[in-house]
Every structure is written in C-alpha cells, then in structure tokens.
Scaffold this motif. Structure first.
Motif, PDB file in Angstrom:
ATOM      1  N   ILE A  76       0.842  -1.106   0.034  1.00 46.02           N
ATOM      2  CA  ILE A  76       0.112  -0.037  -0.102  1.00 46.02           C
ATOM      3  C   ILE A  76       0.837   1.346   0.077  1.00 46.02           C
ATOM      4  CG2 ILE A  76      -1.655   1.290   1.112  1.00 46.02           C
ATOM      5  CD1 ILE A  76      -2.643  -1.333   2.288  1.00 46.02           C
ATOM      6  N   MET A  77       1.983   1.259   0.890  1.00 43.76           N
ATOM      7  CA  MET A  77       2.937   2.340   0.731  1.00 43.76           C
ATOM      8  C   MET A  77       3.401   2.497  -0.662  1.00 43.76           C
ATOM      9  SD  MET A  77       5.561   1.811   3.598  1.00 43.76           S
ATOM     10  CE  MET A  77       6.609   3.269   3.226  1.00 43.76           C
ATOM     11  N   LYS A  78       3.593   1.451  -1.374  1.00 39.65           N
ATOM     12  CA  LYS A  78       4.371   1.927  -2.783  1.00 39.65           C
ATOM     13  C   LYS A  78       3.322   2.598  -3.505  1.00 39.65           C
ATOM     14  CE  LYS A  78       8.055  -1.361  -2.399  1.00 39.65           C
ATOM     15  NZ  LYS A  78       8.303  -2.977  -2.621  1.00 39.65           N
ATOM     16  N   ARG A  79       2.086   2.126  -3.429  1.00 37.64           N
ATOM     17  CA  ARG A  79       0.941   2.538  -4.349  1.00 37.64           C
ATOM     18  C   ARG A  79       0.503   3.633  -4.207  1.00 37.64           C
ATOM     19  NH1 ARG A  79      -2.449  -1.795  -3.506  1.00 37.64           N
ATOM     20  NH2 ARG A  79      -3.583  -0.948  -2.043  1.00 37.64           N
ATOM     21  N   SER A  80       0.561   4.214  -2.934  1.00 35.64           N
ATOM     22  CA  SER A  80       0.352   5.502  -2.396  1.00 35.64           C
ATOM     23  C   SER A  80       1.333   6.525  -2.819  1.00 35.64           C
ATOM     24  CB  SER A  80      -0.201   5.755  -0.987  1.00 35.64           C
ATOM     25  OG  SER A  80      -1.361   4.963  -0.710  1.00 35.64           O
ATOM     26  N   ILE A  81       2.647   6.008  -2.537  1.00 39.19           N
ATOM     27  CA  ILE A  81       3.624   6.904  -3.210  1.00 39.19           C
ATOM     28  C   ILE A  81       3.436   7.284  -4.581  1.00 39.19           C
ATOM     29  CG2 ILE A  81       6.163   7.043  -3.536  1.00 39.19           C
ATOM     30  CD1 ILE A  81       6.346   5.788  -0.670  1.00 39.19           C
ATOM     31  N   GLU A  82       3.363   6.242  -5.396  1.00 39.90           N
ATOM     32  CA  GLU A  82       3.243   6.284  -6.838  1.00 39.90           C
ATOM     33  C   GLU A  82       1.961   7.211  -7.077  1.00 39.90           C
ATOM     34  OE1 GLU A  82       3.290   2.395  -8.113  1.00 39.90           O
ATOM     35  OE2 GLU A  82       5.229   1.834  -7.659  1.00 39.90           O
ATOM     36  N   ALA A  83       1.052   6.992  -6.583  1.00 42.62           N
ATOM     37  CA  ALA A  83      -0.182   8.171  -6.960  1.00 42.62           C
ATOM     38  C   ALA A  83      -0.046   9.413  -6.545  1.00 42.62           C
ATOM     39  CB  ALA A  83      -1.433   7.457  -6.297  1.00 42.62           C
ATOM     40  N   GLY A  84       1.265   9.843  -5.646  1.00 42.92           N
ATOM     41  CA  GLY A  84       1.429  11.188  -5.217  1.00 42.92           C
ATOM     42  C   GLY A  84       0.759  11.558  -4.032  1.00 42.92           C
ATOM     43  N   ARG A  85       0.018  10.648  -3.077  1.00 45.99           N
ATOM     44  CA  ARG A  85      -0.869  10.969  -2.280  1.00 45.99           C
ATOM     45  C   ARG A  85       0.107  10.962  -0.935  1.00 45.99           C
ATOM     46  NH1 ARG A  85      -4.348   7.680  -4.917  1.00 45.99           N
ATOM     47  NH2 ARG A  85      -3.906   5.992  -3.262  1.00 45.99           N
ATOM     48  N   LEU A  86       1.170  10.100  -0.988  1.00 46.05           N
ATOM     49  CA  LEU A  86       2.078   9.786   0.499  1.00 46.05           C
ATOM     50  C   LEU A  86       3.322  10.247   0.360  1.00 46.05           C
ATOM     51  CD1 LEU A  86       1.987   8.470   3.393  1.00 46.05           C
ATOM     52  CD2 LEU A  86       2.608   6.470   2.111  1.00 46.05           C
ATOM     53  N   HIS A  87       3.741  10.989   1.260  1.00 49.51           N
ATOM     54  CA  HIS A  87       5.241  11.687   1.398  1.00 49.51           C
ATOM     55  C   HIS A  87       5.577  11.449   2.527  1.00 49.51           C
ATOM     56  CE1 HIS A  87       3.204  13.800  -2.222  1.00 49.51           C
ATOM     57  NE2 HIS A  87       2.262  13.798  -1.333  1.00 49.51           N
ATOM     58  N   PHE A  88       7.258  11.577   2.839  1.00 50.08           N
ATOM     59  CA  PHE A  88       7.852  11.561   4.017  1.00 50.08           C
ATOM     60  C   PHE A  88       8.848  12.705   4.081  1.00 50.08           C
ATOM     61  CE2 PHE A  88       6.476   7.318   2.605  1.00 50.08           C
ATOM     62  CZ  PHE A  88       5.808   7.011   3.833  1.00 50.08           C
ATOM     63  N   THR A  89       8.996  13.135   5.108  1.00 50.20           N
ATOM     64  CA  THR A  89       9.981  14.256   5.365  1.00 50.20           C
ATOM     65  C   THR A  89      10.440  14.440   6.758  1.00 50.20           C
ATOM     66  OG1 THR A  89      10.228  16.703   5.124  1.00 50.20           O
ATOM     67  CG2 THR A  89       8.157  16.246   5.985  1.00 50.20           C
ATOM     68  N   THR A  90      11.474  14.898   6.746  1.00 50.76           N
ATOM     69  CA  THR A  90      12.224  15.183   8.259  1.00 50.76           C
ATOM     70  C   THR A  90      12.090  16.701   8.576  1.00 50.76           C
ATOM     71  OG1 THR A  90      14.340  15.522   7.534  1.00 50.76           O
ATOM     72  CG2 THR A  90      13.971  13.289   8.042  1.00 50.76           C
TER      73      THR A  90
END
Length: 444
Positions: A56-70
C-alpha cells in the motif's frame, strides 16, 4: 475531496495511519526525525514488519498521495489536520511518558501558518488532549485557530493494515462540533461505524478497552493454572465459556502472558491514573501482577520437571511477543531468557522475523541461531514462546531427532496433545495434562 494531512511519528501507529489515510484518498505527509528511516520510506520500504504495508505504501507514493520528510516546516505546510502518533512509553513509576507528545505539540505550534485541527492518535492518559491544546496555544507562532480531537487507534500488531480497513469502530472525541465533523469526514471513506463523544471519554475508551482485554487474558491464564492442579483441560473450559454470547471466545487463549507495546504500559498507566485521583483499581493491579508471574510459567514447569537448570541447554522458539511482528517490546522471551540465564542454563534463541531486534531487548548471554533446527540441536529442553506458523508446522520427529532430550514446554498450547502422544516427546503446556510424562525423558 481528500484532505491535506500531516502525521508525526512513523512507528506502528503513525505509519499505518498515514498509509491508510493516503489509501482512501487523502494527501498525507509523514514526519520523522530519523533521516535514514525517512529515506527508506521514500523508496516505499517499511521500517517495520507489518504484513501488507509495503504494497500500500508503494501504491500511495506512486499515486502522489503519500510523502515523507524530516522537515517539520515542510511537513505542516498547507495542512488542515495534524495527527500526533508518537510513542508514550512507560516510565519507571508506571505512568505514561509524554515527552514526545509535548515536543510534537510545540513543533506544530511553531510551524503551522493556518488553522489546524490536532488529532491525537497516541494512547495518552485522560486529560492529555486538554494539555496538548494548552501547549499548542501557548507556543503558536501565528494567529491561527486550533482544535483538538482524540482519535485512539485499535490496531493489532501483525494485522494492523487489516484492522485499519476492517475495524469495529472509529472513536472521535472532539473539543468542538466543527472538529468532530471534520474528523468524521476524513474517516468516512473507511466505511466503519463512527462513535462520537467528548475528548476525555475517547481517551478513556482506549485505556478501558485495552485493560479489559488484558483482564480477559489474565483471567483465562489463572483458570489454566487452576486446571493444571485439578487435571481439567483449559481449552475445553475456554471453548465452553466462549460459547456464551456474554463472554465471547476472543482473548480466551491461555499462555505465558501478554506483551507488546500496548497492554503492559496501558494497564500500568491506568492503575497509576486511578492512583492519581485517589482510586485503588485493585482488579487491574491484580492483572498486572499476575501477568508478571505468568511470563515465567514455563520456566517454573521446567524446574519442576528437570530440577536444576545449571548447565542445561535450553532452546527458545520464538522471541517476538506475538507472531507476524518483529516487535520485542515486553516479550515474554525477555523474562524467560533472563530467568534461565540466572539459573545457570545455556540459552539458544531463534525467531523467523525478530532476530535483528532481539539483541536490543534480550539479556546478554543468549546465543542466536538462524533456524529452529539449529536451536534444537543438542538441546536438553525447548520452550516454545511465540506460536509462529513455522513452529506449528514443525513435526515432532524434529524434536526427537535433534534434541539431546525431546522435552518440550509449550507456552502457547501450539500442538494437539493427540499428535504429541504419537511421538516420544515429553510435553508440557498451559492448563492441559502433560503428554508422555510417564516416559520421563532422561536429561543429561
């Protein structure tokens, strides 16, 4: 239309929450201070073992809905909602440690430039959300409006992804009608029952639910210990009890106690919370005390059967606190190995998933090996700690052929007594009669 959401903390609760919210259409940014961890997650790699999460992580990242930052300023930019999902570990006195909650509240205050609804996902003592609201308002860098919502999680490690989409209910405790409506809108796509209440009641629901389940586990363990002495079969007792709709069959599996990141700390925290307001929660204190004793139930049995454990090689099968997770927090394996080592035994441990985490929690002196077979090789006794499928599928002949003495103490009642009876394995479990005990396996 999806909301813009920040989630602070990417442990079991934070990461699963962020991923699940992105899956149902929200734009989510997960914030964590660990740069290496964030770099992994940006590549779609989950830093925790949780079935189904990576996909699910990969799917949401590829869809541009999931991001990560410090970067907190980047993470909170343009966000309508900020979830707090950091740890609240148990302090030495049993109370919840709120340092991470406090730090996040101040970070939110110093970085938001728009009205914000702060949602506490972390398990916190009753009254914490009022404290969070106070902290945020006191530290605001901009003139913005702030609401708080208690939205406790009910995720089981090992099946957290499933629970996120198939839970029994979503609890929303809001400080205003607007904030409650907003969170209901956010969660509506899950299609789960939504229960709305006030903030403090929502906080209490989480503690009360975990305390009740811990009590149910503690009760069946006490019944199992009594069955041991009365030659009754606790599995039949539990099955008969569970058929009563008022009781239910869940959490009536005896073993060597509960562990993990929730039940131990939450039961202790609720006892301390009661103490703080002048109420003695005697029932729950008894559950906490009984669970500590229960963790060593198999070591006690081993001492009864073998006598002195000095110089004996004992194999531990399973180290994580439960199957389908690599979480070692409050695992019975920790107390079991410590007691075995103090008794002079040689301890060999194996787990299908938790081998990397185990040395950070287990006492020094445990020898880690890469397979169950290697752990059993030449062992004088084995203690089954975690009922992984790998162990469920282990034939009795493996114990017979590899061990110096085929002597098995099963802390999870993993095997059928009838199956064990066809072997030469001397077998002890929880609340059930021993098998082949008359053969008295010769321990060197």
């Amino acid at each position: 239309m999806g909301k813009n959401i920040a989630v602070v903390g990417t442990g079991y609760v934070g990461l699963v929450t962020g991923v699940a919210l992105s899956e149902i259409g929200h734009n989510v940014t997960c914030i964590d201070i660990d740069e290496k961890k964030v770099a992994r997650m940006q590549q779609g790699e989950s830093p925790i073992y949780e079935p189904g999460l990576d996909e699910i992580m990969k799917r949401s990242i590829e869809a541009g809905r999931l991001h990560f930052t410090t970067k907190h300023e980047e993470g909170f930019q343009g966000k309508e909602i900020a979830y707090i999902a950091v740890g609240t570990p148990e302090k030495e006195d049993g109370t919840a440690d709120l340092r991470f909650i406090e730090a996040v509240a101040k970070d939110i205050a110093q970085n938001v430039k728009q009205d914000i609804t702060v949602v506490t996902k972390s398990t916190v003592p009753v009254g914490t959300n009022d404290y969070v609201l106070k902290l945020v308002k006191e530290n605001l860098a901009e003139d913005v409006s702030v609401d708080v919502v208690s939205n406790p999680e009910f995720l089981r490690e090992g099946s957290a992804v499933y629970d996120a989409f198939n839970g029994d209910r979503i609890v929303i405790g809001a400080s205003s009608v607007h904030a409650g409506d907003l969170l209901e809108e956010v969660n509506k796509p899950f299609g789960l029952p939504i229960f709305r209440t006030d903030v403090r009641s929502a906080e209490m629901i989480k503690y009360a639910a975990n305390a009740f389940l811990a009590t149910k586990i503690g009760f069946i363990n006490e019944v199992a210990n009594l069955c041991d002495r009365l030659e009754a079969n606790v599995e039949d007792v539990a099955a008969g009890m569970g058929m009563d709709g008022r009781i239910g069959a869940q959490f009536l599996r005896p073993g060597h106690g509960y562990g993990g990141s929730c039940f131990p700390k939450d039961t202790s925290a609720l006892v301390k919370l009661a103490d703080a307001v002048g109420y003695e929660f005697d029932l729950l204190q008894a559950v906490v005390d009984g669970n500590k004793r229960q963790k060593l139930i198999m070591v006690d049995k081993a001492k009864e059967v073998i006598g002195s454990l000095k110089g004996k090689k004992i194999a531990l099968l399973g180290l994580a606190f439960k199957p389908n997770t690599d979480d070692m927090r409050e695992s019975p394996a920790i107390d079991i190995s410590r007691e075995l080592l103090l008794s002079g035994a040689e301890v060999t441990g194996y787990d299908p998933i938790a081998m990397e985490n185990a040395p950070h929690f287990m006492p020094e002196g445990v020898d880690y090996v890469p397979s169950a077979e290697e752990a059993l090789q030449g062992a004088d006794a084995a203690i089954l700690v975690t009922d992984w499928d790998e162990f469920k599928n282990l034939d009795m002949s493996v114990y017979e052929n590899l061990m110096a003495a085929p002597l098995l103490f099963d802390g999870r009642n993993t095997y059928s007594r009838d199956v064990v009876a066809t072997s030469n394995v001397e077998y002890y479990s929880v609340g059930r009669k021993p098998v082949n005990s008359e053969k008295k396996v010769e321990v060197r």
